[in-house]
Scaffold this motif. Sequence first.
Motif, PDB file in Angstrom:
ATOM      1  N   VAL A  14      31.780  46.084  15.804  1.00  0.00           N
ATOM      2  CA  VAL A  14      30.894  44.943  15.562  1.00  0.00           C
ATOM      3  C   VAL A  14      31.206  43.837  16.562  1.00  0.00           C
ATOM      4  O   VAL A  14      32.360  43.473  16.751  1.00  0.00           O
ATOM      5  CB  VAL A  14      31.084  44.395  14.132  1.00  0.00           C
ATOM      6  N   ARG A  15      30.144  43.329  17.193  1.00  0.00           N
ATOM      7  CA  ARG A  15      30.303  42.196  18.107  1.00  0.00           C
ATOM      8  C   ARG A  15      29.368  41.078  17.651  1.00  0.00           C
ATOM      9  O   ARG A  15      28.159  41.292  17.520  1.00  0.00           O
ATOM     10  CB  ARG A  15      29.961  42.613  19.530  1.00  0.00           C
ATOM     11  N   GLU A  16      29.917  39.910  17.369  1.00  0.00           N
ATOM     12  CA  GLU A  16      29.077  38.785  16.980  1.00  0.00           C
ATOM     13  C   GLU A  16      28.489  38.149  18.228  1.00  0.00           C
ATOM     14  O   GLU A  16      29.227  37.710  19.111  1.00  0.00           O
ATOM     15  CB  GLU A  16      29.869  37.748  16.179  1.00  0.00           C
ATOM     16  N   PRO A  19      26.264  32.988  15.664  1.00  0.00           N
ATOM     17  CA  PRO A  19      26.565  32.905  14.234  1.00  0.00           C
ATOM     18  C   PRO A  19      25.515  33.630  13.385  1.00  0.00           C
ATOM     19  O   PRO A  19      24.314  33.381  13.529  1.00  0.00           O
ATOM     20  CB  PRO A  19      26.560  31.393  13.960  1.00  0.00           C
ATOM     21  N   GLY A  20      25.984  34.593  12.584  1.00  0.00           N
ATOM     22  CA  GLY A  20      25.094  35.345  11.711  1.00  0.00           C
ATOM     23  C   GLY A  20      24.334  36.481  12.363  1.00  0.00           C
ATOM     24  O   GLY A  20      23.511  37.131  11.731  1.00  0.00           O
ATOM     25  N   THR A  22      24.970  40.021  14.500  1.00  0.00           N
ATOM     26  CA  THR A  22      25.949  40.996  14.992  1.00  0.00           C
ATOM     27  C   THR A  22      25.248  42.192  15.624  1.00  0.00           C
ATOM     28  O   THR A  22      24.146  42.577  15.234  1.00  0.00           O
ATOM     29  CB  THR A  22      26.879  41.489  13.872  1.00  0.00           C
ATOM     30  N   ASP A  40      21.708  37.673   9.662  1.00  0.00           N
ATOM     31  CA  ASP A  40      21.843  37.072   8.341  1.00  0.00           C
ATOM     32  C   ASP A  40      20.645  36.162   8.066  1.00  0.00           C
ATOM     33  O   ASP A  40      20.011  35.666   9.011  1.00  0.00           O
ATOM     34  CB  ASP A  40      23.122  36.244   8.258  1.00  0.00           C
ATOM     35  N   SER A  43      19.458  32.993  10.357  1.00  0.00           N
ATOM     36  CA  SER A  43      20.064  33.071  11.691  1.00  0.00           C
ATOM     37  C   SER A  43      18.994  32.993  12.782  1.00  0.00           C
ATOM     38  O   SER A  43      17.845  33.357  12.580  1.00  0.00           O
ATOM     39  CB  SER A  43      20.892  34.346  11.845  1.00  0.00           C
TER      40      SER A  43
END
Length: 103
Positions: A14-16, A19-20, A22, A40, A43
């Motif tokens: 997983v790479r973000e 924010p929210g 990925t 998310d 987002s």
Amino acid sequence: MQNYQWASVDDAPVRELFPGITLRPLWSGEVAKAFVLQMDPGSCWEGLDVHDPGPEEVFVVDGVFNDGTRDYPAGSFIHAPAGSSHVPQSAKGCTLFLFYPEG
């Protein structure tokens, strides 16, 4: 079937990106690539997402995706040609399958 390659989204790193948001890589060929992107609720991509060098193919697996102009519910397919751009976002959250045939 000897040449098949497979991946589980649960096992993908997983790479973000923001924010929210990925990104999980599923497969990479000589040029083409496949990913799962999860957003998310609430987002939004930071800045403009430009499709270069090639197109982006998007399938909305679940939730509702918005490209900055309109909503795409689960089951939608979007072809974004090379050179096009948008601002990915999701008020409700979503999961996308992304395919880049030209990298």
